[in-house]
Design a protein around this motif. Structure first.
Motif, PDB file in Angstrom:
ATOM      1  N   ASP A   1      25.437   8.284  12.829  1.00 17.15           N
ATOM      2  CA  ASP A   1      25.631   9.074  14.048  1.00 17.15           C
ATOM      3  C   ASP A   1      26.726  10.118  13.877  1.00 17.15           C
ATOM      4  O   ASP A   1      27.898   9.786  13.648  1.00 17.15           O
ATOM      5  CB  ASP A   1      25.966   8.162  15.226  1.00 17.15           C
ATOM      6  CG  ASP A   1      24.733   7.416  15.734  1.00 17.15           C
ATOM      7  OD1 ASP A   1      23.608   7.755  15.294  1.00 17.15           O
ATOM      8  OD2 ASP A   1      24.890   6.500  16.562  1.00 17.15           O
ATOM      9  N   GLY A   2      26.323  11.385  14.001  1.00 14.96           N
ATOM     10  CA  GLY A   2      27.261  12.494  13.923  1.00 14.96           C
ATOM     11  C   GLY A   2      27.892  12.803  15.267  1.00 14.96           C
ATOM     12  O   GLY A   2      27.657  12.100  16.264  1.00 14.96           O
ATOM     13  N   PRO A   3      28.671  13.864  15.349  1.00 17.44           N
ATOM     14  CA  PRO A   3      29.400  14.196  16.578  1.00 17.44           C
ATOM     15  C   PRO A   3      28.514  14.398  17.796  1.00 17.44           C
ATOM     16  O   PRO A   3      28.936  14.101  18.917  1.00 17.44           O
ATOM     17  CB  PRO A   3      30.127  15.506  16.205  1.00 17.44           C
ATOM     18  CG  PRO A   3      30.259  15.455  14.714  1.00 17.44           C
ATOM     19  CD  PRO A   3      29.019  14.766  14.223  1.00 17.44           C
ATOM     20  N   THR A   4      27.284  14.883  17.609  1.00 15.63           N
ATOM     21  CA  THR A   4      26.420  15.144  18.764  1.00 15.63           C
ATOM     22  C   THR A   4      25.931  13.866  19.427  1.00 15.63           C
ATOM     23  O   THR A   4      25.347  13.916  20.521  1.00 15.63           O
ATOM     24  CB  THR A   4      25.196  15.989  18.363  1.00 15.63           C
ATOM     25  OG1 THR A   4      24.455  15.302  17.343  1.00 15.63           O
ATOM     26  CG2 THR A   4      25.633  17.353  17.846  1.00 15.63           C
TER      27      THR A   4
ATOM     28  N   PRO B   1      29.285   5.402  12.400  1.00 13.30           N
ATOM     29  CA  PRO B   1      29.859   6.585  13.063  1.00 13.30           C
ATOM     30  C   PRO B   1      30.424   7.559  12.037  1.00 13.30           C
ATOM     31  O   PRO B   1      30.979   7.154  11.012  1.00 13.30           O
ATOM     32  CB  PRO B   1      30.974   5.995  13.935  1.00 13.30           C
ATOM     33  CG  PRO B   1      30.709   4.518  14.001  1.00 13.30           C
ATOM     34  CD  PRO B   1      30.039   4.179  12.707  1.00 13.30           C
ATOM     35  N   TYR B   2      30.312   8.821  12.313  1.00 15.43           N
ATOM     36  CA  TYR B   2      30.712   9.854  11.357  1.00 15.43           C
ATOM     37  C   TYR B   2      32.180   9.752  10.971  1.00 15.43           C
ATOM     38  O   TYR B   2      32.553  10.008   9.817  1.00 15.43           O
ATOM     39  CB  TYR B   2      30.402  11.251  11.910  1.00 15.43           C
ATOM     40  CG  TYR B   2      31.261  11.673  13.085  1.00 15.43           C
ATOM     41  CD1 TYR B   2      32.411  12.432  12.899  1.00 15.43           C
ATOM     42  CD2 TYR B   2      30.924  11.316  14.393  1.00 15.43           C
ATOM     43  CE1 TYR B   2      33.208  12.808  13.973  1.00 15.43           C
ATOM     44  CE2 TYR B   2      31.706  11.696  15.465  1.00 15.43           C
ATOM     45  CZ  TYR B   2      32.840  12.430  15.256  1.00 15.43           C
ATOM     46  OH  TYR B   2      33.636  12.800  16.315  1.00 15.43           O
ATOM     47  N   TRP B   3      33.046   9.368  11.924  1.00 15.23           N
ATOM     48  CA  TRP B   3      34.477   9.342  11.605  1.00 15.23           C
ATOM     49  C   TRP B   3      34.831   8.169  10.682  1.00 15.23           C
ATOM     50  O   TRP B   3      35.744   8.265   9.879  1.00 15.23           O
ATOM     51  CB  TRP B   3      35.313   9.296  12.887  1.00 15.23           C
ATOM     52  CG  TRP B   3      35.158   8.037  13.693  1.00 15.23           C
ATOM     53  CD1 TRP B   3      35.849   6.868  13.542  1.00 15.23           C
ATOM     54  CD2 TRP B   3      34.237   7.815  14.767  1.00 15.23           C
ATOM     55  NE1 TRP B   3      35.428   5.939  14.460  1.00 15.23           N
ATOM     56  CE2 TRP B   3      34.442   6.494  15.226  1.00 15.23           C
ATOM     57  CE3 TRP B   3      33.287   8.615  15.396  1.00 15.23           C
ATOM     58  CZ2 TRP B   3      33.705   5.956  16.285  1.00 15.23           C
ATOM     59  CZ3 TRP B   3      32.566   8.075  16.448  1.00 15.23           C
ATOM     60  CH2 TRP B   3      32.774   6.769  16.887  1.00 15.23           C
ATOM     61  N   GLU B   4      34.081   7.076  10.799  1.00 14.62           N
ATOM     62  CA  GLU B   4      34.334   5.950   9.900  1.00 14.62           C
ATOM     63  C   GLU B   4      33.894   6.290   8.477  1.00 14.62           C
ATOM     64  O   GLU B   4      34.610   6.015   7.514  1.00 14.62           O
ATOM     65  CB  GLU B   4      33.609   4.698  10.395  1.00 14.62           C
ATOM     66  CG  GLU B   4      34.178   4.110  11.681  1.00 14.62           C
ATOM     67  CD  GLU B   4      33.508   2.805  12.072  1.00 14.62           C
ATOM     68  OE1 GLU B   4      32.593   2.361  11.349  1.00 14.62           O
ATOM     69  OE2 GLU B   4      33.891   2.234  13.114  1.00 14.62           O
ATOM     70  N   TRP B   5      32.709   6.896   8.356  1.00 18.21           N
ATOM     71  CA  TRP B   5      32.208   7.224   7.022  1.00 18.21           C
ATOM     72  C   TRP B   5      33.072   8.296   6.362  1.00 18.21           C
ATOM     73  O   TRP B   5      33.431   8.180   5.184  1.00 18.21           O
ATOM     74  CB  TRP B   5      30.755   7.685   7.100  1.00 18.21           C
ATOM     75  CG  TRP B   5      30.149   7.895   5.747  1.00 18.21           C
ATOM     76  CD1 TRP B   5      29.892   9.078   5.130  1.00 18.21           C
ATOM     77  CD2 TRP B   5      29.752   6.862   4.825  1.00 18.21           C
ATOM     78  NE1 TRP B   5      29.352   8.866   3.887  1.00 18.21           N
ATOM     79  CE2 TRP B   5      29.253   7.526   3.674  1.00 18.21           C
ATOM     80  CE3 TRP B   5      29.761   5.475   4.864  1.00 18.21           C
ATOM     81  CZ2 TRP B   5      28.764   6.815   2.572  1.00 18.21           C
ATOM     82  CZ3 TRP B   5      29.272   4.767   3.765  1.00 18.21           C
ATOM     83  CH2 TRP B   5      28.791   5.440   2.631  1.00 18.21           C
ATOM     84  N   SER B   6      33.428   9.317   7.101  1.00 18.00           N
ATOM     85  CA  SER B   6      34.269  10.377   6.539  1.00 18.00           C
ATOM     86  C   SER B   6      35.626   9.844   6.121  1.00 18.00           C
ATOM     87  O   SER B   6      36.219  10.307   5.141  1.00 18.00           O
ATOM     88  CB  SER B   6      34.442  11.505   7.569  1.00 18.00           C
ATOM     89  OG  SER B   6      33.211  12.093   7.905  1.00 18.00           O
TER      90      SER B   6
END
Length: 213
Positions: free
Chosen positions: A139-142, A174-179
């Motif tokens: 899941d990205g920011p959108t 979630p995108y922030w965890e992966w990044s």
């Protein structure tokens, strides 16, 4: 309350408003027989829905399946909704999708990208071990409201309907965890091992121990 005025209000609503109303109740998972009555079905038959509205009505029809309530929309309209929803399936993959998939493959999983479920939703990644499989969404920011970590209505609805109708709880990345993992391959593997179900994780451990993996 709109429920108390349904018979008077429904015939006055335009197509987009009808779809918005149905979709909103599906998202919040609230039953309202007085609202979604034969009058609602008749109004929908007379409405000129665009593809976006048809997709929203498809999710409404899935919600009716969720709660075991009859969907009063005609078979022709339901077919149009399903076709519009299927046409919307996004088969493009992001950089994060590919990173997650590549990491899963390096861990020994069989991976399928953008698999379409029976109810029409596209699943980002299906990771399989033998007969077992896990569904993953990257899941990205959108997928979140503004700059928060709160899922949007669409995201929450998809997760719930895949669980209730598809029988699978999504593993959400979630995108922030992966990044936040950076480019360290071992950190990524460790993260995914904890995210995936224990039975799949231990399946591979057993395969490694007996030398068949």
């Amino acid at each position: 309350m709109i429920e108390d005025q349904a018979e008077a209000v429904i015939p006055e609503l335009e197509a987009q408003a009808l779809a918005n109303l149905a979709w909103m109740f599906a998202v919040v998972d609230r039953r309202c027989p007085a609202l979604f009555s034969p009058s609602f079905a008749r109004a929908c038959e007379d409405a000129n829905f665009d593809d976006t509205s048809l997709r929203m009505l498809h999710q409404f029809s899935l919600w009716c399946d969720e709660i075991s309530e009859p969907c009063l929309l005609s078979s022709d309209l339901l077919r149009a909704c399903s076709e519009a929803f299927s046409d919307k399936v996004d088969v493009t993959t992001s950089y994060n999708h590919m990173q997650v998939a590549e990491t899963l493959v390096s861990m020994g999983y069989d991976v399928e990208i953008e698999k379409v479920s029976n109810c029409g939703y596209s699943i980002d990644i299906v990771a399989a071990a033998g007969e077992d499989q896990v569904w993953l969404e990257i899941d990205g920011p959108t997928h979140y409201l503004g700059s928060s970590y709160v899922p949007t209505g669409s995201t929450s609805l998809k997760r719930r309907q895949l669980l209730r109708l598809g029988g699978q709880e999504l593993v959400v990345i979630p995108y922030w965890e992966w990044s936040g993992l950076g480019l360290n391959a071992e950190h990524r593997k460790s993260y995914l091992s904890h995210k995936l179900s224990d039975r799949l994780y231990w399946y591979f451990q057993a395969q490694e121990m007996d030398g068949s993996y």
